[in-house]
Structures are given as structure tokens and as C-alpha cells.
Scaffold this active site. Structure first.
Site, PDB file in Angstrom:
ATOM      1  N   ARG A 122      -2.332  -0.832   5.502  1.00  0.00           N
ATOM      2  CA  ARG A 122      -3.505  -1.320   4.778  1.00  0.00           C
ATOM      3  C   ARG A 122      -3.213  -2.649   4.095  1.00  0.00           C
ATOM      4  O   ARG A 122      -4.076  -3.531   4.013  1.00  0.00           O
ATOM      5  CB  ARG A 122      -3.959  -0.278   3.747  1.00  0.00           C
ATOM      6  CG  ARG A 122      -4.631   0.951   4.323  1.00  0.00           C
ATOM      7  CD  ARG A 122      -4.984   1.963   3.233  1.00  0.00           C
ATOM      8  NE  ARG A 122      -3.783   2.592   2.669  1.00  0.00           N
ATOM      9  CZ  ARG A 122      -3.796   3.414   1.607  1.00  0.00           C
ATOM     10  NH1 ARG A 122      -4.937   3.680   0.986  1.00  0.00           N
ATOM     11  NH2 ARG A 122      -2.675   3.967   1.181  1.00  0.00           N
ATOM     12  N   CYS A 166       0.859  -1.189   0.000  1.00  0.00           N
ATOM     13  CA  CYS A 166       0.000   0.000   0.000  1.00  0.00           C
ATOM     14  C   CYS A 166       0.887   1.228   0.000  1.00  0.00           C
ATOM     15  O   CYS A 166       1.699   1.406  -0.902  1.00  0.00           O
ATOM     16  CB  CYS A 166      -0.966  -0.028   1.180  1.00  0.00           C
ATOM     17  SG  CYS A 166      -0.189  -0.102   2.811  1.00  0.00           S
TER      18      CYS A 166
END
Length: 304
Positions: free
Chosen positions: A259, A254
Site C-alpha cells: 500500500r 504500511c
């Protein structure tokens, strides 16, 4: 009578330990966790990123791991050392046979990072609270502002497993060979290069776009509205539509790796695929000299 009392206590603790072990899979529900808050075999750890969240109210008995200082090396860009993490876990009362339940704010991004780091060091029985703080609070489940009185644990970690962590060299090699799938879990605008980072985020890069050959499946597509992961069959179909079916190794990335830890958890722990998380992510790759970038939007960094 004393013997009988001790026997009943031992039986009770054994039942509690069995209840902890009976929660199959990598996730626990809010109902299960509330029922096991007093279970000595269960240790709850919050990993939130927003300051003051834990202090304003946390799951009763939970320990607090601060992502910025506890789960990373504060001098160089790296994950926390085995020794540092082992010490934190022991302070949190984690034993070799404990079930560790992680949860946090921002859709469990940083709790998932914690699960990934613990996996790197071979910790066992690590689970995520499905839905995290968002669902726990939405269901008006108990919160506490009191510090838990924790008895030091005895857990021992293993040396870091490089098979769970991707380097920039791994990403470049995967991009060139195609033998490893690369999943960019950022937003469509980040992936296309329309933006380098989401509005309000400080960590950025001098190049926009994505790793050549990476497919884009935003992390948010894997969760339901209440913050819980979608059922396994729905996740399998979601990633298969993008060509990610577990037939070859996978690298997730990410912007800073949190994430992508969430997607790593979905792919590795829920679906059982072979996955490495690239924690350097776009703030390393997009700042690196000499690596190829695909930038459909053509956005150019202006230094602002």
C-alpha cells in the site's frame, strides 16, 4: 513494391512508437492502452496478488508477474534481485526502449510495488494503468485467456538505487531527527493501534501503533471511487493538509510495503517529491526489538 511495403511498415511502426511516447506522465488511461494493445513499443505486465485472476482473463498481450514469487526473494525477505527481474522483463518482451505499463487487482497496490522495484533498478518509461483491473473491467474492455506469444527482449537494468528504499535504521533516524517526513498510509485504526492488522490479513506484528512522528494519510484518500488517482492538485492539497508538501524528504510505510508503494507512486511520480518506500513496514518495525512505538489505543498483542 517490396521496398514500398517495407517502408510503409517502418513508417507504421514509427507512428506506433510515437503514439507510445506521446502518453506523457506516469499514468496511462484505459482508452490509451486499449488503442495501443497492438503497439510493439508497449509492453503490458499484470501484477495481481489474488490467485487465478490473470488466468481468468487479462488484458490481451499482457505478461504475468506473480508478486509472491517474481518480485520478491523467496528465501529471504527482500525485493527480487536485478538478475532475476531483468530475466523476467526480457521474457516478457521488454526492450530498452519499451514503454512498460503495469496494472493489477486490489487497486493497483502490487502493480505500484512493481513500479517501485523497477524504479529501484533504474527501469525507464514505467507507467501505471490508472484505475487498474477495476476500471478496465468496469468499462467492459477486452480480456483474454490466451497466453501471449512474446519475443524475448533486451532490456538491461542498473544496480539497485538505495535512495529509493528506506531501511528500519532510516525510519528510526527520521523519527528522531524530524528532518524527513514519515507518512503512515494504513487505516486510522492501524495507525492508532486499535488493530495491528486489518481483518483477514495474516502478516502481523507483536506491537500495535505507529512510528513516532509519522502522520497518517490513508492510501485510499488518494483515489477516486473508480480506482483512478485524484488529480495532482487535489493530491497536493491532501498531503499538504497533513504537513507533507515536498519541502523535505519523505518515507512511506504500511504493513508489508505494497500500500505504501501506491502512496510512493502518488508522491514521487505524480507530485515529484523525494520519497523512499519502507518495504519492511510495520511487520518489520512492529516486531523489532528496541525501537520506539506510539500506541494511542494501548492495544496489547495476545498471540492470537
Amino acid at each position: 513494391m517490396k521496398f514500398a511495403a517495407r517502408l510503409l511498415t517502418a513508417v507504421g511502426l514509427s507512428c506506433l512508437a510515437f503514439a507510445a511516447a506521446a502518453q506523457e506522465g506516469p499514468l496511462v488511461t484505459t482508452e490509451w492502452l486499449e488503442a495501443n494493445l497492438d503497439n510493439p513499443a508497449v509492453r503490458v505486465i499484470e501484477v495481481s496478488v489474488n490467485p487465478g485472476v490473470f488466468e481468468r482473463g487479462h488484458i490481451p498481450g499482457a505478461a504475468n508477474f506473480v508478486w509472491h514469487t517474481d518480485l520478491v526473494d523467496t528465501v529471504r525477505r527482500d525485493i527480487a534481485s536485478k538478475e532475476k527481474l531483468e530475466g523476467l522483463l526480457r521474457q516478457a518482451g521488454v526492450n530498452a526502449d519499451s514503454t512498460i505499463v503495469l496494472y493489477g487487482d486490489t487497486n493497483n497496490w502490487f502493480a505500484a510495488w512493481g513500479a517501485w522495484v523497477l524504479d529501484v533498478y533504474g527501469a525507464e518509461n514505467v507507467k501505471l494503468l490508472d484505475g487498474g483491473r477495476k476500471l478496465w473491467e468496469a468499462e467492459s474492455r477486452p480480456l483474454s485467456t490466451s497466453a501471449a506469444a512474446l519475443v524475448a527482449g533486451n532490456v538491461t537494468l542498473k544496480d539497485a538505487n538505495p535512495a529509493l528504499r528506506a531501511s528500519i535504521a532510516d525510519v528510526v533516524a527520521a523519527s528522531e531527527s524530524g528532518g524527513t517526513a514519515i507518512v503512515d498510509i494504513r487505516s486510522a485504526d492501524e495507525y492508532s493501534g486499535k488493530v495491528i492488522a486489518p481483518e483477514g490479513f495474516k502478516e502481523t506484528a507483536v506491537r500495535a501503533g505507529h512510528v513516532p512522528g509519522a502522520v497518517n494519510v490513508s492510501w485510499g484518500k488518494a483515489v477516486q471511487e473508480d480506482g483512478r488517482f485524484k488529480p495532482a492538485e487535489e493530491l497536493k492539497a491532501l498531503y499538504a493538509e497533513a504537513g507533507i508538501d515536498g519541502s523535505k524528504p519523505i518515507i512511506t510505510y504500511c504493513r508489508i510495503g505494497e500500500r505504501s508503494s501506491h502512496t510512493w507512486f502518488a508522491l514521487a511520480k505524480i507530485l515529484g517529491y523525494e520519497v523512499k518506500n519502507y518495504d519492511g513496514s510495520w511487520t518489520e518495525y512492529g516486531n523489532a526489538v528496541g525501537v520506539p512505538v506510539t500506541n494511542p489505543a494501548g492495544t496489547v498483542w495476545t498471540g492470537q
